[in-house]
Design a protein around this motif. Structure first.
Motif, PDB file in Angstrom:
ATOM      1  N   ARG A 147       0.852  -1.190   0.000  1.00  0.00           N
ATOM      2  CA  ARG A 147       0.000   0.000   0.000  1.00  0.00           C
ATOM      3  C   ARG A 147       0.888   1.240   0.000  1.00  0.00           C
ATOM      4  NH1 ARG A 147      -4.131  -1.927   4.831  1.00  0.00           N
ATOM      5  NH2 ARG A 147      -4.985  -3.742   3.738  1.00  0.00           N
ATOM      6  N   ASP A 148       0.261   2.381  -0.168  1.00  0.00           N
ATOM      7  CA  ASP A 148       0.987   3.655  -0.079  1.00  0.00           C
ATOM      8  C   ASP A 148       0.573   4.322   1.223  1.00  0.00           C
ATOM      9  OD1 ASP A 148       2.601   5.789  -0.599  1.00  0.00           O
ATOM     10  OD2 ASP A 148       1.414   6.588  -2.258  1.00  0.00           O
ATOM     11  N   THR A 149       1.033   3.770   2.342  1.00  0.00           N
ATOM     12  CA  THR A 149       0.617   4.238   3.658  1.00  0.00           C
ATOM     13  C   THR A 149       1.508   5.367   4.150  1.00  0.00           C
ATOM     14  OG1 THR A 149       1.966   2.490   4.611  1.00  0.00           O
ATOM     15  CG2 THR A 149      -0.365   2.026   4.345  1.00  0.00           C
ATOM     16  N   ARG A 150       0.930   6.267   4.929  1.00  0.00           N
ATOM     17  CA  ARG A 150       1.687   7.375   5.515  1.00  0.00           C
ATOM     18  C   ARG A 150       1.952   7.166   7.002  1.00  0.00           C
ATOM     19  NH1 ARG A 150       1.780  12.640   3.108  1.00  0.00           N
ATOM     20  NH2 ARG A 150       1.228  12.517   0.903  1.00  0.00           N
ATOM     21  N   TRP A 153       5.166   1.951   8.035  1.00  0.00           N
ATOM     22  CA  TRP A 153       5.920   1.348   6.928  1.00  0.00           C
ATOM     23  C   TRP A 153       5.550  -0.109   6.736  1.00  0.00           C
ATOM     24  CZ3 TRP A 153       7.837   4.696   3.831  1.00  0.00           C
ATOM     25  CH2 TRP A 153       8.262   5.937   4.325  1.00  0.00           C
ATOM     26  N   SER A 165       4.644  -0.641   2.905  1.00  0.00           N
ATOM     27  CA  SER A 165       4.586   0.498   1.987  1.00  0.00           C
ATOM     28  C   SER A 165       5.522   0.220   0.821  1.00  0.00           C
ATOM     29  CB  SER A 165       5.033   1.775   2.696  1.00  0.00           C
ATOM     30  OG  SER A 165       5.260   2.816   1.747  1.00  0.00           O
ATOM     31  N   TRP A 166       5.001   0.352  -0.396  1.00  0.00           N
ATOM     32  CA  TRP A 166       5.858   0.105  -1.557  1.00  0.00           C
ATOM     33  C   TRP A 166       6.966   1.150  -1.661  1.00  0.00           C
ATOM     34  CZ3 TRP A 166       6.479   3.935  -5.058  1.00  0.00           C
ATOM     35  CH2 TRP A 166       5.470   4.880  -5.211  1.00  0.00           C
ATOM     36  N   ARG A 167       6.821   2.307  -0.989  1.00  0.00           N
ATOM     37  CA  ARG A 167       7.850   3.339  -1.064  1.00  0.00           C
ATOM     38  C   ARG A 167       9.156   2.920  -0.392  1.00  0.00           C
ATOM     39  NH1 ARG A 167       6.048   8.713  -2.613  1.00  0.00           N
ATOM     40  NH2 ARG A 167       3.820   8.631  -3.094  1.00  0.00           N
ATOM     41  N   HIS A 222       7.932  10.351   1.021  1.00  0.00           N
ATOM     42  CA  HIS A 222       6.583  10.766   0.617  1.00  0.00           C
ATOM     43  C   HIS A 222       6.593  12.072  -0.172  1.00  0.00           C
ATOM     44  CE1 HIS A 222       4.461   7.649   2.852  1.00  0.00           C
ATOM     45  NE2 HIS A 222       5.319   7.833   3.824  1.00  0.00           N
TER      46      HIS A 222
END
Length: 228
Positions: A147-150, A153, A165-167, A222
């Motif tokens: 997911r793209d969670t803020r 992680w 998080s994919w980031r 982000h």
């Protein structure tokens, strides 16, 4: 929650929130969006919190000035991939090509193509790390989702489902592997006790350096915007 301001220039919006657990006024600046939040204990007047913000005005403005701005993902911008910063360039064909100092993407489709490619790369790296750590631990997970969670992680549910998080694929590889080890360790210890951290160290090895990197620099991942 109420919105107030420090007078400018520039004007600085202040978000006030109350917490039954707060024992004193606290101040936080989000590294994600620069929001300035004052947390008040129950019964403390708003005016007292605003006075507190006034005494911290220089600190607030210096931190906001130092905050890095957002980066729109497009040719010409720079983007880290596995911790290495590369310039995005327009390239032929429909695929993404990674070089030592550049990343080539189809012209006019940079953001969409790159986001899809990065998610696949993240899945490959995270599945590989999670599989390795789960084997070492002798525990199985049920699934992995990206997911793209803020707010976090990664996570591990009581049913053994892992989320990341994919980031994390933008960060250095040891950071991604630390988060994978952290969440896999929850398959054995669903807490953050001393026993849990012993499991993390057994799986990953020393973890303070990647943990510190994530605390200090993780919010910067982000900054990169893949859509308007």
């Amino acid at each position: 929650m109420a919105d107030h301001f420090l007078p400018g220039p520039p004007v600085v919006p202040l978000t006030l929130r109350r917490s039954t657990q707060a024992r004193r006024i606290s101040l936080r600046i989000s590294q994600l969006d620069g929001r300035v939040t004052l947390t008040l204990p129950r019964g403390v007047p708003e005016a007292e919190a605003l006075d507190f913000a006034q005494t911290k005005e220089s600190w607030i403005r210096s931190h906001l000035a130092a905050r890095q701005g957002d980066v729109m993902v497009a040719p010409g911008a720079e983007l880290p991939v596995e911790g290495v910063t590369r310039r995005i360039i327009a390239g032929p064909g429909r695929g993404v090509r990674l070089a030592a100092d550049a990343i080539a993407v189809p012209e006019g489709q940079a953001a969409r193509r790159l986001q899809s490619w990065l998610r696949e790369l993240a899945r490959d790296r995270l599945v590989g790390a999670a599989d390795s750590y789960a084997r070492a631990l002798g525990r199985d997970y049920t699934r992995i989702t990206l997911r793209d969670t803020r707010s976090r992680w990664g996570s591990c549910s009581s049913q053994g489902a892992l989320m990341f998080s994919w980031r994390l694929v933008l960060a250095p590889p040891e950071v991604l592997r630390y988060v994978a080890a952290h969440e896999v360790a929850h398959l054995a210890e669903m807490n953050h006790s001393a026993a849990f951290w012993t499991v993390v160290e057994r799986l990953h090895g020393p973890y303070e350096a990647p943990r510190h990197w994530l605390r200090e620099q993780g919010a910067g991942l982000h900054r990169f915007r893949f859509s308007g």
